[in-house]
Design a protein around this motif. Sequence first.
Motif, PDB file in Angstrom:
ATOM      1  N   UNK A 118      17.060 -39.733   7.718  1.00 53.25           N
ATOM      2  CA  UNK A 118      15.668 -39.405   7.395  1.00 53.25           C
ATOM      3  C   UNK A 118      14.931 -40.656   6.923  1.00 53.25           C
ATOM      4  N   UNK A 119      14.771 -41.588   7.844  1.00 49.86           N
ATOM      5  CA  UNK A 119      14.070 -42.838   7.558  1.00 49.86           C
ATOM      6  C   UNK A 119      12.980 -43.033   8.606  1.00 49.86           C
ATOM      7  N   UNK A 120      12.134 -44.038   8.412  1.00 50.45           N
ATOM      8  CA  UNK A 120      11.098 -44.324   9.386  1.00 50.45           C
ATOM      9  C   UNK A 120      11.710 -44.662  10.742  1.00 50.45           C
ATOM     10  N   UNK A 121      12.805 -45.426  10.726  1.00 51.19           N
ATOM     11  CA  UNK A 121      13.478 -45.789  11.971  1.00 51.19           C
ATOM     12  C   UNK A 121      14.082 -44.557  12.645  1.00 51.19           C
ATOM     13  N   UNK A 122      14.647 -43.662  11.826  1.00 51.51           N
ATOM     14  CA  UNK A 122      15.216 -42.441  12.380  1.00 51.51           C
ATOM     15  C   UNK A 122      14.162 -41.561  13.019  1.00 51.51           C
ATOM     16  N   UNK A 123      13.036 -41.397  12.338  1.00 52.92           N
ATOM     17  CA  UNK A 123      11.951 -40.576  12.872  1.00 52.92           C
ATOM     18  C   UNK A 123      11.352 -41.188  14.139  1.00 52.92           C
ATOM     19  N   UNK A 124      11.228 -42.504  14.157  1.00 58.03           N
ATOM     20  CA  UNK A 124      10.705 -43.190  15.346  1.00 58.03           C
ATOM     21  C   UNK A 124      11.630 -42.971  16.529  1.00 58.03           C
ATOM     22  N   UNK A 125      12.927 -43.057  16.293  1.00 55.68           N
ATOM     23  CA  UNK A 125      13.914 -42.870  17.354  1.00 55.68           C
ATOM     24  C   UNK A 125      13.887 -41.438  17.877  1.00 55.68           C
ATOM     25  N   UNK A 126      13.793 -40.472  16.971  1.00 56.42           N
ATOM     26  CA  UNK A 126      13.733 -39.066  17.379  1.00 56.42           C
ATOM     27  C   UNK A 126      12.488 -38.807  18.219  1.00 56.42           C
ATOM     28  N   UNK A 127      11.346 -39.341  17.802  1.00 58.21           N
ATOM     29  CA  UNK A 127      10.095 -39.152  18.541  1.00 58.21           C
ATOM     30  C   UNK A 127      10.223 -39.715  19.960  1.00 58.21           C
ATOM     31  N   UNK A 128      10.822 -40.886  20.080  1.00 53.32           N
ATOM     32  CA  UNK A 128      11.009 -41.506  21.398  1.00 53.32           C
ATOM     33  C   UNK A 128      11.945 -40.670  22.268  1.00 53.32           C
ATOM     34  N   UNK A 129      13.070 -40.239  21.689  1.00 53.94           N
ATOM     35  CA  UNK A 129      14.044 -39.460  22.456  1.00 53.94           C
ATOM     36  C   UNK A 129      13.467 -38.120  22.905  1.00 53.94           C
ATOM     37  N   UNK A 130      12.661 -37.513  22.038  1.00 61.50           N
ATOM     38  CA  UNK A 130      12.051 -36.234  22.407  1.00 61.50           C
ATOM     39  C   UNK A 130      11.172 -36.394  23.641  1.00 61.50           C
ATOM     40  N   UNK A 131      10.433 -37.482  23.705  1.00 66.40           N
ATOM     41  CA  UNK A 131       9.586 -37.739  24.873  1.00 66.40           C
ATOM     42  C   UNK A 131      10.431 -37.932  26.130  1.00 66.40           C
ATOM     43  N   UNK A 132      11.600 -38.529  25.979  1.00 66.64           N
ATOM     44  CA  UNK A 132      12.477 -38.778  27.125  1.00 66.64           C
ATOM     45  C   UNK A 132      13.180 -37.509  27.608  1.00 66.64           C
ATOM     46  N   UNK A 133      13.414 -36.559  26.702  1.00 65.49           N
ATOM     47  CA  UNK A 133      14.248 -35.408  27.031  1.00 65.49           C
ATOM     48  C   UNK A 133      13.491 -34.104  27.209  1.00 65.49           C
ATOM     49  N   UNK A 134      12.217 -34.079  26.826  1.00 65.61           N
ATOM     50  CA  UNK A 134      11.516 -32.796  26.763  1.00 65.61           C
ATOM     51  C   UNK A 134      11.320 -32.127  28.130  1.00 65.61           C
ATOM     52  N   UNK A 135      11.440 -32.879  29.222  1.00 68.94           N
ATOM     53  CA  UNK A 135      11.262 -32.261  30.549  1.00 68.94           C
ATOM     54  C   UNK A 135      12.524 -31.535  31.016  1.00 68.94           C
ATOM     55  N   UNK A 136      13.654 -31.738  30.301  1.00 69.37           N
ATOM     56  CA  UNK A 136      14.872 -31.006  30.644  1.00 69.37           C
ATOM     57  C   UNK A 136      14.763 -29.579  30.091  1.00 69.37           C
ATOM     58  N   UNK A 137      15.419 -28.658  30.761  1.00 68.02           N
ATOM     59  CA  UNK A 137      15.392 -27.261  30.334  1.00 68.02           C
ATOM     60  C   UNK A 137      16.456 -27.030  29.263  1.00 68.02           C
ATOM     61  N   UNK A 138      16.220 -27.609  28.100  1.00 62.93           N
ATOM     62  CA  UNK A 138      17.176 -27.511  26.997  1.00 62.93           C
ATOM     63  C   UNK A 138      16.424 -27.288  25.686  1.00 62.93           C
ATOM     64  N   UNK A 139      17.165 -26.819  24.677  1.00 67.91           N
ATOM     65  CA  UNK A 139      16.608 -26.730  23.331  1.00 67.91           C
ATOM     66  C   UNK A 139      16.800 -28.085  22.645  1.00 67.91           C
ATOM     67  N   UNK A 140      15.754 -28.565  22.027  1.00 69.84           N
ATOM     68  CA  UNK A 140      15.837 -29.820  21.281  1.00 69.84           C
ATOM     69  C   UNK A 140      15.578 -29.509  19.815  1.00 69.84           C
ATOM     70  N   UNK A 141      16.568 -29.779  18.979  1.00 68.13           N
ATOM     71  CA  UNK A 141      16.444 -29.448  17.560  1.00 68.13           C
ATOM     72  C   UNK A 141      16.784 -30.653  16.704  1.00 68.13           C
ATOM     73  N   UNK A 142      16.460 -30.537  15.437  1.00 65.48           N
ATOM     74  CA  UNK A 142      16.782 -31.586  14.477  1.00 65.48           C
ATOM     75  C   UNK A 142      17.374 -30.952  13.238  1.00 65.48           C
ATOM     76  N   UNK A 143      18.243 -31.672  12.555  1.00 59.58           N
ATOM     77  CA  UNK A 143      18.862 -31.098  11.366  1.00 59.58           C
ATOM     78  C   UNK A 143      17.797 -30.809  10.325  1.00 59.58           C
ATOM     79  N   UNK A 144      18.022 -29.774   9.540  1.00 60.94           N
ATOM     80  CA  UNK A 144      17.057 -29.369   8.515  1.00 60.94           C
ATOM     81  C   UNK A 144      16.912 -30.470   7.485  1.00 60.94           C
ATOM     82  N   UNK A 145      15.726 -30.635   6.962  1.00 57.09           N
ATOM     83  CA  UNK A 145      15.470 -31.711   6.024  1.00 57.09           C
ATOM     84  C   UNK A 145      15.752 -31.326   4.581  1.00 57.09           C
ATOM     85  N   UNK A 146      16.983 -30.891   4.360  1.00 55.80           N
ATOM     86  CA  UNK A 146      17.439 -30.767   2.986  1.00 55.80           C
ATOM     87  C   UNK A 146      17.850 -32.136   2.483  1.00 55.80           C
ATOM     88  N   UNK A 147      17.779 -33.102   3.424  1.00 52.26           N
ATOM     89  CA  UNK A 147      18.140 -34.478   3.100  1.00 52.26           C
ATOM     90  C   UNK A 147      16.872 -35.226   2.742  1.00 52.26           C
TER      91      UNK A 147
END
Length: 205
Positions: free
Chosen positions: A146-175
């Motif tokens: 849960x860092x700026x680098x982590x969030x940036x990476x997740x945002x980039x990966x989501x853009x790369x993967x969102x056209x696939x017919x899959x569920x994209x989730x992230x761990x809950x932010x209890x962290x």
Amino acid sequence: MNFSSKLLENAVAEFARLPGVGQKTALRLVLHLLNQNKQEVEQFSHAITKLRNEIQFCTRCHNISDTSICEICSSHKRDASVICVVEDTRDVMAIENTSQFNGLYHVLGGLISPMDGIGPSDLQVDSLVERLKDGEVREVIFALSATMEGDTTIFYLHKKLKHFNINISTIARGIAFGGELEYVDEITLGRSIVTRVPYENSLTK
């Protein structure tokens, strides 16, 4: 620090290059080795040399392995339809210790960090995309710090993967923001995986 021996000084200098090891700790470690018998020291040296020369990276998930395909990827007991994306091997170990995840992993080998000169091409992104093309995967979980680098990476990966017919989730932010997975206690990390949320939902919070 004054040394009575150049050999001792050189050994201490090498240990002090390790992360989190200062000169005093390095000296204590070196003196400890000097107090061991030669066979034990040779076993220690051999284990490190063997590790460096023979270690492999899984050709599927890029986790550290003794073979070309790691034990997790080759296990028939794992759920191959779920992939958990992590930064490095330490995060795989942290999640495995929770006993709350039975899918496969994908080790990126880092996080996007323009300040450090690390871009998407420096990470194992293309191989992640390739793993989704056969249609077997139904969910990708982002388990990044849960860092700026982590969030940036997740945002980039989501853009790369969102056209696939899959569920994209992230761990809950209890962290807490700024926290790294390897330092999170097993109960909190386990719950954050079990209570994961769709990534798009996390953007509205």
